[in-house]
Write an enzyme that holds these catalytic residues in place. Structure first.
Site, PDB file in Angstrom:
ATOM      1  N   GLY A  48      18.790   3.014  16.014  1.00 39.69           N
ATOM      2  CA  GLY A  48      17.412   3.228  16.432  1.00 39.69           C
ATOM      3  C   GLY A  48      17.088   2.354  17.627  1.00 39.69           C
ATOM      4  O   GLY A  48      17.292   1.142  17.589  1.00 39.69           O
ATOM      5  N   LYS A  69       8.198  -0.823   9.439  1.00 40.15           N
ATOM      6  CA  LYS A  69       6.926  -1.122   8.776  1.00 40.15           C
ATOM      7  C   LYS A  69       6.242   0.197   8.449  1.00 40.15           C
ATOM      8  O   LYS A  69       5.690   0.864   9.323  1.00 40.15           O
ATOM      9  CB  LYS A  69       6.034  -1.966   9.680  1.00 40.15           C
ATOM     10  CG  LYS A  69       6.582  -3.357   9.969  1.00 40.15           C
ATOM     11  CD  LYS A  69       5.658  -4.147  10.866  1.00 40.15           C
ATOM     12  CE  LYS A  69       6.182  -5.561  11.084  1.00 40.15           C
ATOM     13  NZ  LYS A  69       5.304  -6.368  11.958  1.00 40.15           N
ATOM     14  N   ALA A 103       7.040  -6.730  20.658  1.00 41.38           N
ATOM     15  CA  ALA A 103       8.438  -6.737  21.078  1.00 41.38           C
ATOM     16  C   ALA A 103       8.620  -7.247  22.510  1.00 41.38           C
ATOM     17  O   ALA A 103       9.461  -8.112  22.774  1.00 41.38           O
ATOM     18  CB  ALA A 103       9.028  -5.333  20.935  1.00 41.38           C
ATOM     19  N   LYS A 149      -1.248  -3.056   7.399  1.00 40.34           N
ATOM     20  CA  LYS A 149      -2.017  -3.469   8.579  1.00 40.34           C
ATOM     21  C   LYS A 149      -2.042  -2.370   9.635  1.00 40.34           C
ATOM     22  O   LYS A 149      -2.994  -2.275  10.420  1.00 40.34           O
ATOM     23  CB  LYS A 149      -1.476  -4.790   9.121  1.00 40.34           C
ATOM     24  CG  LYS A 149      -0.002  -4.810   9.492  1.00 40.34           C
ATOM     25  CD  LYS A 149       0.278  -4.385  10.903  1.00 40.34           C
ATOM     26  CE  LYS A 149       1.760  -4.421  11.208  1.00 40.34           C
ATOM     27  NZ  LYS A 149       2.081  -3.910  12.565  1.00 40.34           N
ATOM     28  N   ASN A 152      -0.523   0.998  17.194  1.00 39.13           N
ATOM     29  CA  ASN A 152      -1.438   1.709  16.306  1.00 39.13           C
ATOM     30  C   ASN A 152      -2.883   1.574  16.780  1.00 39.13           C
ATOM     31  O   ASN A 152      -3.643   2.548  16.753  1.00 39.13           O
ATOM     32  CB  ASN A 152      -1.284   1.195  14.875  1.00 39.13           C
ATOM     33  CG  ASN A 152       0.017   1.645  14.248  1.00 39.13           C
ATOM     34  OD1 ASN A 152       0.127   2.751  13.740  1.00 39.13           O
ATOM     35  ND2 ASN A 152       1.025   0.786  14.301  1.00 39.13           N
TER      36      ASN A 152
END
Length: 464
Positions: A50, A198, A237, A287, A350
């Site tokens: 990935g 996540k 990241a 979250k 998000n």
């Protein structure tokens, strides 16, 4: 060549200009090799499957640290082939390359610069796996990485790997590891797997419970739970790769989490360890749910600090309420959960997605996989948490109505996000309507309800 070193101005630096600190790295590598029983002529094989932003950065961090020890370790990353880079992205990539002298010189030296010129002119199509070899992640074009060893054949990548990093979102983890399991049927040794995902899924039989990425991996491959770990923390990241100070936790069995924490730790990236694997994974997914709502609220109120603080008070009270259902000692999770939530609200994908939906720059019909950003994992998590917490078997006593209700009835933001993102019954403005409801309980009341009742439901995490 990957892992090569140049000397500039008296300082040891990687070819992409990153300062190299040799002290202790080889010792840490030798220690992990010894724990894994590697002989002198046997490479330690690490592969990340990935190549999203976090997966690519994680592989690049390892390459930057340990890639020079080519007689002891092999670090590779797998991604699917065939993903074309569109013209607009190729043009932007060209601008990034020319703004960084170190990157420009590296590509010229590797005879790779011309293809980026041709792509900018529309005379050539670049592919995601191709640019990743030069250090560019399609989901993070603005942050050049070190060159990576890219493999596009999954069997070749994983069949003899000692350590496998799961860089896929939760929504793709099961599919990929089902495929990987086919290549491990003849394995004698058991690999170590570190999951970066996540997100969660919900299952209702035999009782409502959560399925996390590490559980998906265990089911798909049969690798023992003690060999599967989760690493997560409050981090972005690109900032980690640019050496902003960050921390994370690696969670799982003591046998592996402590040596791996030591192996992964860097001066700017501190890795702690913790035994509570599943709960930390679930909190990482939780979250993301509320980050989408935060983005919606910020966009609709023109970044009003007051409105964002109102949203934050209500969303954190809902998250705390949910942790009391999921953990016997929820207070231990408060710090990590709030820290991870905070960084996601500031700069996470998000929250960005919520803003774009509220502004009308993205539509729900486009799905939750967005070009240049990757998978928005909070969307599927909204559906999973709503589905679980709406089950009558989990009923709690409603303080105002003095009757049993499903836990989701005490989580108005979660309910509203479900109606917006999953059912599509309401528009983004419903978030503000929920916050402005004069009948909405004080956020403190929700926390007090959780603290004053025997809320803990171990069955939600698949525990007896």
């Amino acid at each position: 060549m990957v892992g090569s070193i140049e000397v500039k101005s008296g300082n040891n630096m990687y070819s992409n200009g990153r300062v190299h600190n040799h002290n202790g790295l080889e010792d840490k590598l030798d220690e992990l090799r010894q724990i894994l029983g590697k002989s002198n002529d046997d490479l330690l094989r690490i592969v990340c499957v990935g190549a999203g932003a976090w997966g690519s950065v994680f592989a690049a961090l390892l390459q930057d640290s340990y890639g020079q020890f080519r007689d002891k370790v092999q670090i590779r990353i797998w991604r699917r082939s065939g993903r074309a880079v569109d013209r607009a992205t190729a043009e932007h990539l060209f601008e990034v390359i020319n703004s960084r002298e170190d990157v420009l010189r590296r590509l010229i030296r590797r005879c790779a610069y011309l293809k980026y010129v041709e792509a900018r002119l529309g005379d050539r199509t670049l592919y995601a796996d191709e640019i990743l070899k030069d250090g560019f992640c399609l989901n993070m074009i603005d942050t050049p990485l070190c060159p990576l060893k890219v493999v596009t054949n999954l069997q070749e990548a994983v069949w003899d790997a000692d350590v496998v990093i799961n860089g896929f979102p939760s929504t793709e983890t099961r599919e990929v590891f089902n495929e990987i399991s086919k290549y491990w049927k003849e394995r004698i040794t058991v690999p170590i797997i570190i999951s970066l995902a996540k997100g969660i899924e919900a299952e209702l039989d035999p009782v409502p419970h959560i399925i996390t990425p590490t559980q998906m991996i265990n089911r798909a491959t049969g690798v023992p739970v003690e060999n599967i770990l989760y690493l997560g923390g409050p981090n972005i990241a690109s900032e980690i790769y640019n050496k902003e100070y960050a921390n994370a936790r690696i969670c799982g069995s003591e046998k592996w989490r402590k040596p791996l924490a030591k192996f992964l730790r860097q001066p700017h990236f501190i890795v702690w360890d913790n035994s509570d694997l599943i709960t930390h994974e679930v909190m990482g997914g939780l979250k993301n749910v509320y980050a989408i709502g935060a983005g919606i609220a910020a966009a609709l109120t023109n970044e009003s600090a007051t409105s964002k603080s109102v949203y934050f008070a209500h969303c954190t009270s809902e998250m705390i309420f949910i942790t009391y259902l999921l953990s016997e000692e929820p207070e231990r999770l408060a710090g990590p959960l709030l820290a991870d939530t905070y960084v996601t609200l500031l700069k996470g994908r998000n929250a960005w997605y919520g803003q774009m939906i509220a502004k009308g720059e993205l539509s729900l019909d486009m799905g939750d996989s967005i070009s240049g950003k990757g998978t928005i994992q909070g969307v599927s998590a909204v559906g999973a948490f709503y589905e679980l917490l709406s089950q009558s078997s989990l009923n709690v006593l409603h303080p105002g109505e003095n009757k049993p209700v499903a836990p989701v009835e005490l989580c108005p933001i979660l309910k509203t996000l479900y109606k917006i993102l999953i059912k599509r019954e309401q528009g983004p403005m419903a978030i503000l309507q929920a916050l402005r409801d004069e009948n909405l309980n004080d956020p403190r009341d929700r926390i007090e309800i959780a603290q004053s009742h025997a809320f803990y439901r171990p069955s939600l995490l698949g525990q007896p």
